[in-house]
Every structure is written in structure tokens, then in C-alpha cells.
Design an enzyme around this catalytic site. Structure first.
Site, PDB file in Angstrom:
ATOM      1  N   CYS A 113       0.419  -1.238   0.223  1.00 37.20           N
ATOM      2  CA  CYS A 113      -0.301   0.349  -0.226  1.00 37.20           C
ATOM      3  C   CYS A 113       0.541   0.768  -0.143  1.00 37.20           C
ATOM      4  CB  CYS A 113      -1.043  -0.359   0.829  1.00 37.20           C
ATOM      5  SG  CYS A 113      -2.404  -1.478   1.506  1.00 37.20           S
ATOM      6  N   HIS A 280      -4.103   7.386   1.800  1.00 37.39           N
ATOM      7  CA  HIS A 280      -3.865   5.864   0.971  1.00 37.39           C
ATOM      8  C   HIS A 280      -5.442   5.614   1.164  1.00 37.39           C
ATOM      9  CE1 HIS A 280      -4.229   1.742   0.292  1.00 37.39           C
ATOM     10  NE2 HIS A 280      -4.153   1.212   1.367  1.00 37.39           N
ATOM     11  N   ASN A 310     -10.108  -0.938  -1.626  1.00 37.65           N
ATOM     12  CA  ASN A 310      -8.806  -0.364  -1.353  1.00 37.65           C
ATOM     13  C   ASN A 310      -8.061  -0.506  -3.008  1.00 37.65           C
ATOM     14  OD1 ASN A 310      -5.701  -0.706  -0.253  1.00 37.65           O
ATOM     15  ND2 ASN A 310      -6.013  -1.403   1.272  1.00 37.65           N
TER      16      ASN A 310
HETATM   17  N1  ACO Z   1     -19.026  -9.187   7.573  1.00 37.37           N
HETATM   18  C1  ACO Z   1     -19.432  -9.300   8.401  1.00 37.37           C
HETATM   19  N2  ACO Z   1     -18.950  -9.570   9.128  1.00 37.37           N
HETATM   20  C2  ACO Z   1     -17.729  -9.144   9.360  1.00 37.37           C
HETATM   21  C3  ACO Z   1     -17.117  -9.277   8.513  1.00 37.37           C
HETATM   22  C4  ACO Z   1     -17.637  -8.825   6.528  1.00 37.37           C
HETATM   23  N3  ACO Z   1     -16.812  -8.717   5.578  1.00 37.37           N
HETATM   24  N4  ACO Z   1     -15.749  -9.833   8.338  1.00 37.37           N
HETATM   25  C5  ACO Z   1     -15.391  -9.976   9.621  1.00 37.37           C
HETATM   26  N5  ACO Z   1     -16.890  -9.637  10.360  1.00 37.37           N
HETATM   27  C6  ACO Z   1     -16.748 -10.059  11.947  1.00 37.37           C
HETATM   28  C7  ACO Z   1     -16.353 -10.466  12.362  1.00 37.37           C
HETATM   29  O1  ACO Z   1     -16.158 -12.449  11.828  1.00 37.37           O
HETATM   30  C8  ACO Z   1     -16.077 -10.302  13.192  1.00 37.37           C
HETATM   31  O2  ACO Z   1     -16.778 -10.779  14.065  1.00 37.37           O
HETATM   32  P1  ACO Z   1     -17.707 -11.190  16.083  1.00 37.37           P
HETATM   33  O3  ACO Z   1     -17.280 -10.143  16.438  1.00 37.37           O
HETATM   34  O4  ACO Z   1     -18.405 -12.256  15.977  1.00 37.37           O
HETATM   35  O5  ACO Z   1     -15.729 -13.157  15.805  1.00 37.37           O
HETATM   36  C9  ACO Z   1     -16.676  -9.313  13.294  1.00 37.37           C
HETATM   37  O6  ACO Z   1     -16.627  -8.873  12.874  1.00 37.37           O
HETATM   38  C10 ACO Z   1     -15.502  -8.346  14.128  1.00 37.37           C
HETATM   39  O7  ACO Z   1     -15.703  -6.769  13.625  1.00 37.37           O
HETATM   40  P2  ACO Z   1     -15.073  -5.153  14.204  1.00 37.37           P
HETATM   41  O8  ACO Z   1     -13.972  -6.359  15.338  1.00 37.37           O
HETATM   42  O9  ACO Z   1     -15.977  -4.931  14.775  1.00 37.37           O
HETATM   43  O10 ACO Z   1     -14.226  -4.974  13.181  1.00 37.37           O
HETATM   44  P3  ACO Z   1     -13.754  -4.109  13.390  1.00 37.37           P
HETATM   45  O11 ACO Z   1     -14.019  -2.823  13.464  1.00 37.37           O
HETATM   46  O12 ACO Z   1     -11.665  -4.559  13.703  1.00 37.37           O
HETATM   47  O13 ACO Z   1     -13.259  -3.463  11.278  1.00 37.37           O
HETATM   48  C11 ACO Z   1     -11.737  -4.404   9.474  1.00 37.37           C
HETATM   49  C12 ACO Z   1     -13.024  -5.064  10.348  1.00 37.37           C
HETATM   50  C13 ACO Z   1     -12.632  -3.088   8.924  1.00 37.37           C
HETATM   51  C14 ACO Z   1     -10.922  -5.262   8.946  1.00 37.37           C
HETATM   52  C15 ACO Z   1     -10.464  -3.005  10.579  1.00 37.37           C
HETATM   53  O14 ACO Z   1     -10.486  -3.352  11.330  1.00 37.37           O
HETATM   54  C16 ACO Z   1      -9.669  -2.497   9.172  1.00 37.37           C
HETATM   55  O15 ACO Z   1      -9.631  -1.795   8.263  1.00 37.37           O
HETATM   56  N6  ACO Z   1      -8.091  -2.861   9.340  1.00 37.37           N
HETATM   57  C17 ACO Z   1      -7.160  -2.194   8.626  1.00 37.37           C
HETATM   58  C18 ACO Z   1      -7.107  -2.745   6.723  1.00 37.37           C
HETATM   59  C19 ACO Z   1      -6.147  -2.469   6.402  1.00 37.37           C
HETATM   60  O16 ACO Z   1      -5.373  -1.295   6.432  1.00 37.37           O
HETATM   61  N7  ACO Z   1      -5.411  -3.200   6.093  1.00 37.37           N
HETATM   62  C20 ACO Z   1      -4.211  -2.628   5.026  1.00 37.37           C
HETATM   63  C21 ACO Z   1      -3.990  -2.293   3.795  1.00 37.37           C
HETATM   64  S1  ACO Z   1      -3.526  -3.486   2.944  1.00 37.37           S
HETATM   65  C22 ACO Z   1      -1.974  -3.641   2.595  1.00 37.37           C
HETATM   66  O17 ACO Z   1      -1.322  -2.671   3.037  1.00 37.37           O
HETATM   67  C23 ACO Z   1      -1.642  -4.724   1.439  1.00 37.37           C
END
Ligand code: ACO
Length: 353
Positions: A113, A280, A310
Site C-alpha cells: 500500500c 492511502h 483499497n
Molecule cells: N461481514 C460481516 N461481518 C464481518 C465481516 C464482513 N465482511 N468481516 C468480519 N466480520 C465480523 C468478524 O467475524 C467479527 O465477528 P465476531 O465479533 O462475531 O467475531 C466482527 O465482524 C469484527 O468486527 P469488528 O471487530 O468491529 O471489526 P473492525 O471494526 O476491526 O473492522 C476491519 C474490521 C474493517 C478489517 C478493520 O479492522 C480494518 O479496516 N483494518 C485495517 C485494514 C487495512 O488497513 N489493511 C491495510 C491495507 S492492505 C495492504 O497493505 C496490502
């Protein structure tokens, strides 16, 4: 002497995939995706369309915008973590595809990224060294090849639409935290030397911390394996990226603001001098969190993640291009680019338009 951006362009696939299309193949909802990431739709490349294909569309558009011909370009930098081939990189692919003369070097860089951000600093350094006067920098990624395409994903782009087996649906659901976030796309800029000292790149601060690579990485298909890919890895789904979402989120909302402060100090400007902060596009909540940490009003922090998701190395050049096109970037503005991604790599660069 400084280096300036003289043209930009984008290459995005034709297939718009709205959140609803994903709800058919996994247990997710439009509401979850929007509220956690801000994403409403993303674009998926057609089979056979890789990062080099999207990158070349962006590059042709950037050359046209800069009113330059291929013969004017003295070097190409291609940033991608998803090249068409394991090797060679996309450099020679784009050279042949676009018809650049064989007399120019092509550099392949990754940095996920942060790839485009790293490319900006590399391009600026190469130009200021005096060795090259005009470069093409491309940032492109295709994430659809990471998706388990055989498990009903073709329906997202209008292909085969069928009932998924419970196993397929369960597998797609097991990787839903990552797959809903990503899309395919490319952007490119032409960067040239300029004697007009007012404009151009002022400074960049780039960082690397590999102490927690497992926070965001691809566990399989690597040259520490013997062989580098085998059926066991495929059965374990090791070629699919693994991400500790919360950890990456936490790092992103602290490290990007720190790097923006650091680059301002390096350039001798203050945060309030920045007119537009191009972040980003990984998650709208990260974008808003970084803006808030730096005390920026929302109108100084543009975003388009709702339309593309992304696109990794593609996000910054696509955002830059759209801001130029719709007039949000005007001559004389101070722009700050910042990114964080797998590695971790992160940083910031300041640019006077
Ligand atoms: N649909 C429905 N539910 C989901 C989904 C989905 N697509 N994905 C995860 N969940 C569920 C999980 O199973 C979990 O359920 P549980 O609580 O029953 O176990 C729950 O949702 C998790 O929810 P939150 O903890 O509220 O999720 P969070 O607020 O942490 O958001 C996310 C998750 C969107 C992945 C966030 O952490 C994020 O954006 N992180 C950074 C991602 C990023 O920036 N990546 C870097 C770039 S990539 C690169 O460099 C190549």
C-alpha cells in the site's frame, strides 16, 4: 532543481461490484461493509486483465495528459505487489506492451500500500540526481486473483451465477474480513525535472518495520518453501493474504500522522500549511482517523474509497488524478501524500503543485 508532476491518468476495470453482489456469495451485509470501511462498491478486473494491463491504460492516459510521447520517457517505475508474473516484474511487460524503446530502464518496486509513495520518492531522487529528466511512475494492483474464484466469484462480474455449496459459502465467509475491502485499479503520473524552484517535491520521510510481518502478509508461495508452492499450501489456502485488521488499523492511525508531522519538520513547514492531505485509501475510518489526529477539517481530506475499495498501490495516484480533474487540486497548493501498508512500510511526502 525540483521534480514536478506534469500529467496523471487512471486505469480502472469496467466491472463495478456493489456490496450486494458480495452478500450473495458470503455471509456479509452492505451495512457491515459500509459502516466498518465506507466502501459501497469496488471494481474487479476481467480474467486475463492484470496489473500491467490496468497500469498501461493509466500510463497512456498520464502521457497524454502530460503531452508527452513514449520516446520522451527516460525511465519507468512500476509499483505493484501483484505483478502479472512471479518474475519478471511488470517493468518489461509494460515496456513491450506500450512500446517503450529498449534504451530505458524499468524499475519494479513493491511496498504494497506504500508502493506509490515509495515510487514518488524514488522518482524524485532519480530526477534530482541529474541522471533522468523525465519518468513514468505507475501504481497498480489487482486483488481479484487472491479471491477463490472457483467458489462462485464469477457471479460478481456477471459470469456464471449458481447456488454455492454450503462449503463454498462457508469458505468465502471465513475470509470476508479481507475480501470485502479490496478492489482492482491503477494510476500513473509523469514526473519531470523543473527549474521553477517554487513547484515540486519538498521532502519525503519513509519508514519500515518488519518486526510483525504476520500482521498483513501472504503465508504461502514463498522461496523459503521447498518447493515454493505445493498442493498442501493450496489446500490450506496459504496464497490468500492474512491480516490482523485491528493491529493494522491501530498502526495506520498513529504512524501516518507521525510521518506527516515528521515530513513537515523536515521541510520546515507547519501542518496548517498543508492544503490537501491525500491518504492511502484502505478504510474510510482510517482516513477520518488520520485527518482527525492531525486536526484537519474534513474538506482537506478527500476520499474515494467508497467507489474503489483499497486498490493498494493504485489508491494514491487515482485519488490524486481525481482531485486534479475535479479542481480540488489547484496550482500553488501544498499537498501531502501519506500511506501505510504491509511490511510495515509507511511514510509521507510533501508536494507543491
Ligand atoms: N461481514 C460481516 N461481518 C464481518 C465481516 C464482513 N465482511 N468481516 C468480519 N466480520 C465480523 C468478524 O467475524 C467479527 O465477528 P465476531 O465479533 O462475531 O467475531 C466482527 O465482524 C469484527 O468486527 P469488528 O471487530 O468491529 O471489526 P473492525 O471494526 O476491526 O473492522 C476491519 C474490521 C474493517 C478489517 C478493520 O479492522 C480494518 O479496516 N483494518 C485495517 C485494514 C487495512 O488497513 N489493511 C491495510 C491495507 S492492505 C495492504 O497493505 C496490502
Amino acid at each position: 532543481m525540483k521534480s514536478i508532476i506534469t500529467g496523471s491518468g487512471i486505469g480502472v476495470p469496467r466491472n463495478v461490484v456493489r456490496n450486494d453482489a458480495l452478500t450473495r456469495i458470503m455471509d456479509t451485509t452492505d451495512e457491515w461493509i459500509r459502516s466498518r470501511s465506507g466502501i459501497e462498491e469496488r471494481r474487479y478486473a476481467d480474467p486475463g486483465q492484470g496489473s500491467a494491463e490496468l497500469g498501461s491504460i493509466a500510463a497512456e492516459a498520464a502521457l497524454k495528459d502530460a503531452r508527452r510521447k513514449k520516446e520522451d520517457i527516460e525511465a519507468v517505475i512500476f509499483a505493484t505487489m501483484t505483478p502479472n508474473f512471479f518474475f519478471p516484474g511488470n517493468g518489461p511487460v509494460i515496456q513491450a506492451k506500450m512500446g517503450f524503446p529498449e534504451t530505458i530502464p524499468t524499475f519494479d518496486i513493491r511496498q504494497q500500500c506504500s508502493g506509490f509513495l515509495y515510487g514518488l520518492d524514488l522518482a524524485d531522487s532519480l530526477i534530482r540526481s541529474g541522471k533522468y529528466g523525465r519518468l513514468l511512475l505507475i501504481g497498480a494492483d489487482v486483488h481479484t486473483p487472491f479471491m477463490p474464484w472457483q467458489m462462485g466469484w464469477a457471479s460478481t462480474i456477471g459470469g456464471e451465477r449458481r447456488e454455492l455449496t454450503p462449503e463454498e459459502y462457508a469458505f468465502n465467509t471465513s475470509i470476508r474480513d479481507r475480501t470485502v475491502l479490496f478492489g482492482d485499479g491503477a494510476g500513473a503520473v509523469v514526473i519531470e525535472s523543473s527549474e521553477n524552484g517554487e513547484r515540486g517535491f519538498l521532502a519525503a520521510k519513509l519508514f519500515t518495520d518488519g518486526s510483525n510481518i504476520e500482521a498483513l502478509y501472504v503465508p504461502g508461495v514463498g522461496f523459503r518453501m521447498r518447493p515454493y508452492v505445493d498442493h498442501e499450501q493450496l489446500n490450506r489456502a496459504d496464497p490468500i493474504p492474512v491480516m490482523s485488521g485491528r493491529e493494522v488499523f491501530k498502526q495506520a492511525v498513529s504512524k501516518m500522522p507521525d510521518s506527516v508531522r515528521a515530513v513537515c519538520t523536515a521541510a520546515g513547514v507547519s501542518l496548517s500549511d498543508i492544503d490537501l492531505l491525500l491518504i492511502h485509501q484502505a478504510n474510510l475510518r482510517i482516513v477520518e482517523g488520520v485527518g482527525k489526529a492531525l486536526g484537519f477539517a474534513a474538506d482537506k481530506v478527500p476520499h474515494n474509497i467508497e467507489r474503489y475499495g483499497n486498490t493498494t498501490a493504485g489508491t494514491l495516484p487515482i485519488l490524486y488524478h481525481e482531485c486534479v480533474r475535479d479542481g480540488r487540486i489547484k496550482p500553488g497548493m501544498l499537498i501531502c501524500f501519506t500511506a501505510l501498508g504491509s511490511g510495515l512500510h509507511w511514510g509521507a511526502a510533501l508536494y507543491r503543485t
